[in-house]
Design a protein around this motif. Structure first.
Motif, short mmCIF file in Angstrom:
data_model
loop_
_atom_site.label_atom_id
_atom_site.label_comp_id
_atom_site.label_asym_id
_atom_site.label_seq_id
_atom_site.Cartn_x
_atom_site.Cartn_y
_atom_site.Cartn_z
N THR A 18 0.84 -1.21 0.00
CA THR A 18 0.00 0.00 0.00
C THR A 18 0.86 1.25 0.00
O THR A 18 0.61 2.20 -0.76
CB THR A 18 -0.94 0.01 1.22
OG1 THR A 18 -1.76 -1.16 1.19
CG2 THR A 18 -1.81 1.24 1.23
N THR A 23 -0.42 5.45 -2.39
CA THR A 23 -1.73 5.85 -1.88
C THR A 23 -1.62 6.79 -0.69
O THR A 23 -2.30 7.82 -0.62
CB THR A 23 -2.53 4.60 -1.46
OG1 THR A 23 -2.71 3.76 -2.59
CG2 THR A 23 -3.89 4.99 -0.87
N LYS A 165 -6.02 -1.20 4.61
CA LYS A 165 -4.85 -1.63 3.84
C LYS A 165 -3.59 -0.86 4.25
O LYS A 165 -2.48 -1.30 3.95
CB LYS A 165 -5.10 -1.43 2.34
CG LYS A 165 -6.17 -2.36 1.77
CD LYS A 165 -6.32 -2.15 0.28
CE LYS A 165 -7.37 -3.10 -0.30
NZ LYS A 165 -7.54 -2.91 -1.76
#
Length: 484
Positions: A18, A23, A165
């Motif tokens: 992740t 992100t 996540k």
């Protein structure tokens, strides 16, 4: 969930993937997570009060002060300031670099591990997490198993609000902590005792992992009796609150002992007793607003501190113990032996030693001869004494004429020194604790100074000597086109 249930390798792999996807670097993602955390605290305020009371017996007023309010305040600040903190900052360069620009680019560290402590079980988990999210990291939180209701609450609720996540919670005891320390992290943030802090630092060294260690320390109070009688009453009331009103002494920023001139000791004891009566009442069994001792282990540890006859003989107030309720009365001691454990180790409980001196200036040597405290408190209006405190003692922070208020300020860094800690956080300092400021320099190909290249000559040596001493000479010579 336990280590076995957690699937540590798989979940840690997900955190890393992740983070590597980019992100968490997005400002939009960071703001969304901070807002979700704000919603979590607001939506679950009553439940937070319940779990904190279940683990520590804290009144809702204390729970809001210590767990809810401080987090709401921190989240609001981070949401308001995040864009400014995360923006690149221009940096000056020597003129000889012309034409060039430089900047400091804040970037997240990566996947971070947060160990929280049991005495403020919600805020000491979420406050570092706020910094980690604001800086753009993925994070795993290990709450303290010694506050099981709060640990369970965090493990259950965080996945409902935050990006699972990128942000995960794992429960467990020392075995779980040891397993986590075997992994490679980009930062470890730990709040707890110096003993465990050494374990954390040793494990982190294997991977050269940076650490922030928020540890304990025997926080002294220097009480200058040259204050007026009304000022002394306020000072002693604040000291009593800073001892028993902060988790019943189970606080790293709470008062550990008082240094005062011998002649004032009887008055100090009377005023402390008065404050205890005002706060909690006269009958120990009726104390309802006093946080309880966290568990049987800590109760026995504290009880053992006063079993030594030389220590018990120094008790001038309190000392009542109830094993069934794990209750220890607020207790005042006068001049316990300095070599006793109660004076060599952090108390982290409701005992308050008073150490008497011939004159208050002796307090400087007393404090400076011992390990550096997390906080040094001094109640005085004397500017000379203040200067001595600041110049001849070392501590994580110094607060004059109050207790623990420095911890509640987002504009002041919070952290220790020496065995009381390493690194700092709160407010922008939390963002910086989980950030690397990357230096970025940009040049073009317009100008090239020949004197930087071999073959060497005396002219080039003198030129470089001038360049280091007087930067503007480099520019003058550059534009004159002098070469050698």
């Amino acid at each position: 969930m336990t280590v076995a249930e957690f699937g540590l390798g798989e979940r840690l792999g997900e955190l890393r993937r992740t983070f590597q996807s980019g992100t968490t670097r997005s400002l939009a993602w960071r703001k969304a997570q901070l807002q979700a955390l704000l919603n979590l605290v607001r939506d679950n305020e009553e439940q937070i009060f319940q779990v904190v009371h279940e683990d520590l017996g804290k009144h809702p007023v204390e729970a809001f002060r210590d767990e809810v309010g401080v987090i709401l305040k921190s989240l609001t600040l981070n949401l308001n300031c995040l864009e400014k903190w995360a923006s690149p900052k221009k940096s000056p360069l020597p003129l000889a670099f012309f034409p060039a620009t430089a900047e400091l680019l804040p970037e997240p560290l990566g996947v971070v591990l947060i160990f929280s402590c049991w005495n403020f079980p919600i805020s000491l988990a979420l406050e570092p997490l706020i910094g980690a999210i604001s800086a753009g990291n993925a994070a795993l939180i290990k709450p303290s198993e010694m506050a099981p209701a709060c640990s369970s609450f965090l493990a259950r609720v965080i996945p409902r609000y935050l990006d699972n996540k990128a942000i995960k919670v794992i429960e467990g005891g020392p075995e779980t902590g040891a397993k986590l320390l075997e992994e490679k992290w980009d930062k470890i943030f730990f709040t707890g005792s110096p003993r465990v802090g050494r374990i954390i630092m040793s494990a982190a060294a294997k991977h050269l992992t940076p650490v922030t260690l928020e540890l304990g320390g025997k926080c002294p109070v220097i009480l200058d009796t040259r204050l007026s009688s009304s000022e002394l009453e306020v000072a002693i009331k604040r000291i009593a609150w800073g001892k028993w009103g902060l988790c019943n002494g189970q606080s790293c920023v709470g008062v550990d002992y008082i240094l005062v001139e011998e002649k004032f000791a009887p008055t100090l004891i009377d005023l402390l007793k008065k404050s205890i009566d005002q706060f909690y009442g006269r009958k120990a069994k009726d104390f309802k607003d006093l946080t309880r001792i966290v568990n049987r282990h800590h109760f026995e540890r504290l009880h053992n501190l006063i079993k030594d006859p030389a220590v018990s003989d120094s008790i001038v107030h309190g000392g009542q113990v109830d094993k069934e309720r794990m209750f220890i009365e607020p207790t005042i001691l006068l001049d316990p032996p300095l070599e006793a454990e109660i004076m060599t180790e952090e108390i982290f409980g409701p005992f308050l030693p008073i150490i008497t001196l011939k004159n208050i200036e002796e307090s400087i040597e007393f404090v400076s001869s011992r390990p550096k405290p997390l906080v040094l408190y001094a109640f005085t209006k004397d500017e000379t004494l203040k200067r001595l405190v600041l110049s001849r003692t070392s501590s994580g922070s110094v607060t004059f004429n109050d207790i623990a208020v420095q911890f509640m300020s987002d504009d002041l860094p919070f952290g220790g020194i020496g065995q009381s800690g390493l690194g700092k956080y709160h407010g922008k300092f939390s963002f910086e604790a989980f950030t690397h400021e990357k230096a970025v320099l940009r040049r073009n190909f317009i100008f090239d100074l020949e004197s930087r290249y071999p073959p060497w000559s005396d002219f080039k040596l003198n030129f470089i000597r001038l360049l280091y001493k007087y930067d503007y000479f480099g520019i003058i010579l550059l534009f004159l086109g002098l070469k050698g």
